[in-house]
Write a protein that holds these residues in place. Sequence first.
Motif, mmCIF file in Angstrom:
data_model
loop_
_atom_site.group_PDB
_atom_site.id
_atom_site.type_symbol
_atom_site.label_atom_id
_atom_site.label_comp_id
_atom_site.label_asym_id
_atom_site.label_seq_id
_atom_site.Cartn_x
_atom_site.Cartn_y
_atom_site.Cartn_z
ATOM 1 N N VAL A 40 -3.190 9.498 -0.105
ATOM 2 C CA VAL A 40 -4.328 9.138 -0.852
ATOM 3 C C VAL A 40 -4.295 8.351 -2.054
ATOM 4 O O VAL A 40 -5.165 7.365 -2.296
ATOM 5 C CB VAL A 40 -5.298 10.551 -0.767
ATOM 6 C CG1 VAL A 40 -6.688 10.143 -1.536
ATOM 7 C CG2 VAL A 40 -5.430 11.272 0.545
ATOM 8 N N HIS A 41 -3.426 8.856 -2.791
ATOM 9 C CA HIS A 41 -3.177 8.435 -4.161
ATOM 10 C C HIS A 41 -2.807 6.817 -3.915
ATOM 11 O O HIS A 41 -3.265 6.141 -4.702
ATOM 12 C CB HIS A 41 -2.287 9.191 -5.095
ATOM 13 C CG HIS A 41 -1.924 8.577 -6.476
ATOM 14 N ND1 HIS A 41 -2.957 8.517 -7.235
ATOM 15 C CD2 HIS A 41 -0.861 8.070 -6.586
ATOM 16 C CE1 HIS A 41 -2.172 7.788 -8.437
ATOM 17 N NE2 HIS A 41 -1.060 7.494 -8.212
ATOM 18 N N ARG A 42 -1.812 6.627 -2.847
ATOM 19 C CA ARG A 42 -1.328 5.310 -2.749
ATOM 20 C C ARG A 42 -2.603 4.399 -2.020
ATOM 21 O O ARG A 42 -2.476 3.284 -2.508
ATOM 22 C CB ARG A 42 -0.013 5.426 -2.004
ATOM 23 C CG ARG A 42 1.337 5.988 -2.699
ATOM 24 C CD ARG A 42 2.460 5.776 -1.656
ATOM 25 N NE ARG A 42 2.395 6.567 -0.506
ATOM 26 C CZ ARG A 42 2.847 7.564 -0.464
ATOM 27 N NH1 ARG A 42 3.382 8.303 -1.393
ATOM 28 N NH2 ARG A 42 2.872 8.092 0.877
ATOM 29 N N SER A 43 -3.273 5.051 -1.439
ATOM 30 C CA SER A 43 -4.236 4.229 -0.788
ATOM 31 C C SER A 43 -5.366 3.835 -1.814
ATOM 32 O O SER A 43 -5.756 2.530 -1.813
ATOM 33 C CB SER A 43 -4.898 5.027 0.318
ATOM 34 O OG SER A 43 -4.064 5.274 1.398
ATOM 35 N N GLY A 44 -5.356 4.799 -2.643
ATOM 36 C CA GLY A 44 -6.317 4.520 -3.866
ATOM 37 C C GLY A 44 -5.852 3.425 -4.693
ATOM 38 O O GLY A 44 -6.802 2.432 -5.074
ATOM 39 N N LEU A 101 -6.279 0.231 -2.855
ATOM 40 C CA LEU A 101 -7.650 -0.215 -2.873
ATOM 41 C C LEU A 101 -8.023 -0.912 -4.273
ATOM 42 O O LEU A 101 -8.747 -2.089 -4.171
ATOM 43 C CB LEU A 101 -8.533 0.946 -2.571
ATOM 44 C CG LEU A 101 -10.016 0.672 -2.566
ATOM 45 C CD1 LEU A 101 -10.454 -0.536 -1.315
ATOM 46 C CD2 LEU A 101 -10.803 1.786 -2.075
ATOM 47 N N MET A 102 -7.799 -0.162 -5.384
ATOM 48 C CA MET A 102 -7.833 -0.697 -6.667
ATOM 49 C C MET A 102 -7.258 -2.207 -6.776
ATOM 50 O O MET A 102 -8.030 -3.055 -7.118
ATOM 51 C CB MET A 102 -7.420 -0.002 -7.821
ATOM 52 C CG MET A 102 -8.385 1.508 -7.948
ATOM 53 S SD MET A 102 -9.984 1.212 -8.128
ATOM 54 C CE MET A 102 -9.882 0.712 -10.054
ATOM 55 N N ARG A 117 -8.036 -8.185 -7.254
ATOM 56 C CA ARG A 117 -7.671 -9.690 -6.534
ATOM 57 C C ARG A 117 -8.795 -10.047 -6.121
ATOM 58 O O ARG A 117 -9.371 -11.426 -6.411
ATOM 59 C CB ARG A 117 -6.637 -9.543 -5.633
ATOM 60 C CG ARG A 117 -5.236 -9.171 -6.035
ATOM 61 C CD ARG A 117 -4.227 -9.486 -5.035
ATOM 62 N NE ARG A 117 -4.368 -8.610 -3.740
ATOM 63 C CZ ARG A 117 -4.061 -7.495 -3.585
ATOM 64 N NH1 ARG A 117 -3.363 -6.908 -4.437
ATOM 65 N NH2 ARG A 117 -4.062 -7.069 -2.324
ATOM 66 N N ARG A 118 -9.767 -9.399 -5.460
ATOM 67 C CA ARG A 118 -11.087 -10.249 -5.058
ATOM 68 C C ARG A 118 -11.876 -10.517 -6.127
ATOM 69 O O ARG A 118 -12.751 -11.472 -5.868
ATOM 70 C CB ARG A 118 -11.798 -8.824 -4.158
ATOM 71 C CG ARG A 118 -11.411 -8.792 -2.648
ATOM 72 C CD ARG A 118 -11.296 -10.057 -1.969
ATOM 73 N NE ARG A 118 -12.630 -10.335 -1.788
ATOM 74 C CZ ARG A 118 -13.792 -9.974 -0.810
ATOM 75 N NH1 ARG A 118 -13.191 -9.007 0.067
ATOM 76 N NH2 ARG A 118 -14.827 -10.628 -0.677
ATOM 77 N N ILE A 119 -12.017 -9.726 -7.058
ATOM 78 C CA ILE A 119 -13.011 -10.065 -8.249
ATOM 79 C C ILE A 119 -12.277 -11.287 -8.960
ATOM 80 O O ILE A 119 -13.053 -12.265 -9.457
ATOM 81 C CB ILE A 119 -12.983 -8.748 -9.179
ATOM 82 C CG1 ILE A 119 -13.870 -7.624 -8.755
ATOM 83 C CG2 ILE A 119 -13.694 -9.097 -10.673
ATOM 84 C CD1 ILE A 119 -13.829 -6.384 -9.538
ATOM 85 N N THR A 120 -11.049 -11.358 -9.176
ATOM 86 C CA THR A 120 -10.486 -12.366 -9.799
ATOM 87 C C THR A 120 -10.580 -13.803 -9.107
ATOM 88 O O THR A 120 -10.834 -14.674 -9.490
ATOM 89 C CB THR A 120 -8.823 -12.119 -10.135
ATOM 90 O OG1 THR A 120 -8.842 -11.009 -10.827
ATOM 91 C CG2 THR A 120 -8.194 -13.212 -10.926
ATOM 92 N N ASP A 121 -10.535 -13.588 -7.613
ATOM 93 C CA ASP A 121 -10.524 -14.682 -6.960
ATOM 94 C C ASP A 121 -12.097 -15.150 -6.661
ATOM 95 O O ASP A 121 -12.337 -16.395 -6.875
ATOM 96 C CB ASP A 121 -10.088 -14.363 -5.580
ATOM 97 C CG ASP A 121 -8.654 -14.136 -5.243
ATOM 98 O OD1 ASP A 121 -8.010 -14.622 -6.435
ATOM 99 O OD2 ASP A 121 -8.122 -13.553 -4.183
#
Length: 407
Positions: free
Chosen positions: A272-276, A279-280, A285-289
Amino acid sequence: MVFEEKGIYSVYEFTLAVKKTLTNGQFGDVWIRGEISNFTNHSSGHRYFTLKDKSSQLQCVMFKWYGSNLRFELERGMKVIVFGDIDVYESKGQYQLKVRAIRPDGIGELYKAYEQLKNKLALEGLFSPVHKKPLPRFPDKFGVATSPTGAVLHDILTVLKRRYPLNVLFIPTVVQGEQAAKSIVCSIEALNKTDVDLIILGRGGGSIEDLWAFNEEPVARAIFNSKIPIISAVGHETDYTIADFIADVRAPTPSAAAEIAVPDRQELLNQVHRSGERLMQYQRRRITDNLSHLMELKKGIEPRTLFERLAQHMQYADEMTQRQILGIRRIIESKTALFKADAGRLDAVSPLGTLSRGYSIAVRIPDNIVIRSINDVEERDVIQVIVMDGKIKCSVNDKEEGNGNQL
């Protein structure tokens, strides 16, 4: 001569008397060890054989209602221990043992019975992977069928407490001895009537005799018929029983069965931690793009940039227009040249072309018949000569034959 018949038996009466003596209870429920010979598996379902040792032999019969519970098939030379009652076969006056149960005698015979049942069930397809049921990934509750006095239950609960605590339904089960097979079957059937997601069937290690209940055919069929997935955890890693082949999953030990049955809670938290984290990172990356894209759009609506793009489009439109004009002009020139060529070829065969080269056409008046021969006219006929720039009316005064090639 008349003999005194008092005290004289008929054969049948004597046989019955012997039978009564032998079956008075002294030789009932006896266990006898020996080797099987002269074995016959009759079509009626009854089994006939001789039980012998080095010094003697005993005729035996096992009727089909007892043979249906036999956990292996008899063979000549097999060493067994039989259980039954002495009886007399009246028609032959022969005493015999009515066998009610048979056990293999010795490790070798146990392995032989084990292989017999294993081959039988394999031929029926009970070991096929297509019958294996998948284990639930996140069980809510599972059942354990094992002895209440052994270490199996403690080992399972210890693993669950460490890895993935959940509700456990424990069914105390006899796992060794005469009643073990029946107890195991009852436990499996009982757990199938509950809301458990998974069953662990287990016991600790031991000899083949100790584990024999898990090689019984009723146990194998109960495991196969279970609607709930079963993990077999019988003995140590090197111990294999029929139950291991039938079960949906085989675990080398009861502790391993618990680890197979449930996920590791800490590993789930790590996932769960790695998935979080992933996701972050993805969101960053989406915000930067998206910000970069917005900056490009902003540049696109600035007046200077807009006029530059408009000038480029206008220049491109002029260039395309000029290309179209040149293209159309080339097409017209090509078509005009083709037309002139066709017109020249047509003019070469035209009558008007012939007149322009000094030739004329003579026509007889008044029927306008083209004159091709001197036979087409007579003297004093009126003819009309067509030349390039008009018509000439003439009268035929004379005709003269000659070669048409001579002018």
